[in-house]
Scaffold this motif. Structure first.
Motif, PDB file in Angstrom:
ATOM      1  N   GLY A  15       0.837  -1.198   0.000  1.00  0.00           N
ATOM      2  CA  GLY A  15       0.000   0.000   0.000  1.00  0.00           C
ATOM      3  C   GLY A  15       0.869   1.243   0.000  1.00  0.00           C
ATOM      4  O   GLY A  15       2.020   1.212  -0.402  1.00  0.00           O
ATOM      5  N   ASN A  29      -4.009  -4.347   0.609  1.00  0.00           N
ATOM      6  CA  ASN A  29      -4.417  -3.578  -0.580  1.00  0.00           C
ATOM      7  C   ASN A  29      -4.435  -4.476  -1.810  1.00  0.00           C
ATOM      8  O   ASN A  29      -3.492  -5.229  -2.043  1.00  0.00           O
ATOM      9  CB  ASN A  29      -3.436  -2.424  -0.818  1.00  0.00           C
ATOM     10  N   PHE A  90       1.307 -11.256   4.065  1.00  0.00           N
ATOM     11  CA  PHE A  90       0.999 -12.109   2.904  1.00  0.00           C
ATOM     12  C   PHE A  90       0.971 -11.305   1.605  1.00  0.00           C
ATOM     13  O   PHE A  90       0.128 -11.518   0.731  1.00  0.00           O
ATOM     14  CB  PHE A  90      -0.317 -12.872   3.128  1.00  0.00           C
ATOM     15  N   TYR A  91       1.931 -10.396   1.483  1.00  0.00           N
ATOM     16  CA  TYR A  91       2.100  -9.674   0.210  1.00  0.00           C
ATOM     17  C   TYR A  91       2.339 -10.676  -0.917  1.00  0.00           C
ATOM     18  O   TYR A  91       3.042 -11.673  -0.728  1.00  0.00           O
ATOM     19  CB  TYR A  91       3.296  -8.727   0.293  1.00  0.00           C
TER      20      TYR A  91
HETATM   21  P1  ADP Z   1       0.312  -1.434   3.296  1.00  0.00           P
HETATM   22  O1  ADP Z   1       0.360   0.059   3.277  1.00  0.00           O
HETATM   23  O2  ADP Z   1       1.439  -2.075   2.535  1.00  0.00           O
HETATM   24  O3  ADP Z   1      -1.041  -1.964   2.844  1.00  0.00           O
HETATM   25  P2  ADP Z   1      -0.492  -2.072   6.022  1.00  0.00           P
HETATM   26  O4  ADP Z   1       0.077  -1.426   7.241  1.00  0.00           O
HETATM   27  O5  ADP Z   1      -1.899  -1.680   5.633  1.00  0.00           O
HETATM   28  O6  ADP Z   1       0.529  -1.854   4.828  1.00  0.00           O
HETATM   29  O7  ADP Z   1      -0.412  -3.656   6.244  1.00  0.00           O
HETATM   30  C1  ADP Z   1      -1.008  -4.500   5.295  1.00  0.00           C
HETATM   31  C2  ADP Z   1      -0.326  -5.855   5.179  1.00  0.00           C
HETATM   32  O8  ADP Z   1      -0.304  -6.510   6.464  1.00  0.00           O
HETATM   33  C3  ADP Z   1      -1.099  -6.804   4.273  1.00  0.00           C
HETATM   34  O9  ADP Z   1      -0.725  -6.636   2.908  1.00  0.00           O
HETATM   35  C4  ADP Z   1      -0.726  -8.175   4.824  1.00  0.00           C
HETATM   36  O10 ADP Z   1       0.431  -8.674   4.165  1.00  0.00           O
HETATM   37  C5  ADP Z   1      -0.421  -7.911   6.289  1.00  0.00           C
HETATM   38  N1  ADP Z   1      -1.469  -8.348   7.234  1.00  0.00           N
HETATM   39  C6  ADP Z   1      -1.193  -9.051   8.380  1.00  0.00           C
HETATM   40  N2  ADP Z   1      -2.325  -9.295   9.059  1.00  0.00           N
HETATM   41  C7  ADP Z   1      -3.355  -8.756   8.348  1.00  0.00           C
HETATM   42  C8  ADP Z   1      -4.786  -8.702   8.553  1.00  0.00           C
HETATM   43  N3  ADP Z   1      -5.367  -9.245   9.642  1.00  0.00           N
HETATM   44  N4  ADP Z   1      -5.546  -8.067   7.612  1.00  0.00           N
HETATM   45  C9  ADP Z   1      -4.961  -7.516   6.536  1.00  0.00           C
HETATM   46  N5  ADP Z   1      -3.617  -7.528   6.290  1.00  0.00           N
HETATM   47  C10 ADP Z   1      -2.810  -8.146   7.187  1.00  0.00           C
END
Ligand code: ADP
Ligand code: MG
Length: 154
Positions: A15, A29, A90-91
């Motif tokens: 994201g 995202n 889980f990217y």
């Molecule tokens: P980004 O800006 O990259 O989206 P975030 O801080 O929003 O970063 O974190 C999102 C990432 O966290 C997800 O892509 C996934 O890999 C990880 N993640 C771990 N636990 C969860 C969850 N319960 N729900 C969604 N994403 C999660």
């Protein structure tokens, strides 16, 4: 609301580092490809539904359909917070979701505390709604049962 329930799946991408994870509310995202395939007239705001990563278990989720600040808010962003504690990120994996119901429109919050509180209320509302029999049955939908070894779009 039109379009619901809405089934979709696609890759989880990085994201724009708004620090959702730091708030304890990480949002997975979707790739641009998925976002562009979304109905263009779907309302922005917060939704609830079911989500599954790869061939994993199906969990409750809250979803935000918003304006993507990275693209000067022209494009939508679609972000899923899965109501489950994952051990790892889980990217790059395939996220499958069904969007079932609408909770509220997008809002601006006066403080971080107010934002976090609102999200916690969204999560509680999602949990309640998803326990209703008509919503529980979508958890068992065949959409979530990918063929063995198949983790890609199809
Ligand atoms: P980004 O800006 O990259 O989206 P975030 O801080 O929003 O970063 O974190 C999102 C990432 O966290 C997800 O892509 C996934 O890999 C990880 N993640 C771990 N636990 C969860 C969850 N319960 N729900 C969604 N994403 C999660
Ligand atoms: Mg995110």
């Amino acid at each position: 609301m039109r379009h619901l329930p809405y089934f979709c799946r696609g890759e989880v991408v990085k994201g724009f580092g708004r620090g959702s994870k730091e708030l304890g509310i990480p949002t997975a995202n979707f790739s641009e490809q998925v976002v562009e395939s979304f109905p263009s007239d779907i309302s922005t705001g917060i939704y609830y539904g079911w989500a599954c990563v790869g061939n994993g278990d199906v969990h409750k989720m809250v979803l935000s359909v918003g304006r993507n600040p990275f693209y000067k808010n022209i494009k939508k962003s679609v972000e899923t917070h899965i109501i489950h504690a994952f051990k790892d990120d889980f990217y790059g994996e395939i996220l499958s979701i069904v969007i079932i119901g609408y909770i509220r429109p997008e809002k601006n919050f006066s403080s971080l505390e107010a934002l976090i509180l609102a999200i916690q209320e969204d999560i509680e509302e999602a949990k309640r709604q998803l326990d209703l029999p008509e919503h529980l049955k979508l958890k068992e939908d065949n959409f979530f049962h990918l063929p063995e070894g198949k983790t890609n779009l199809g």
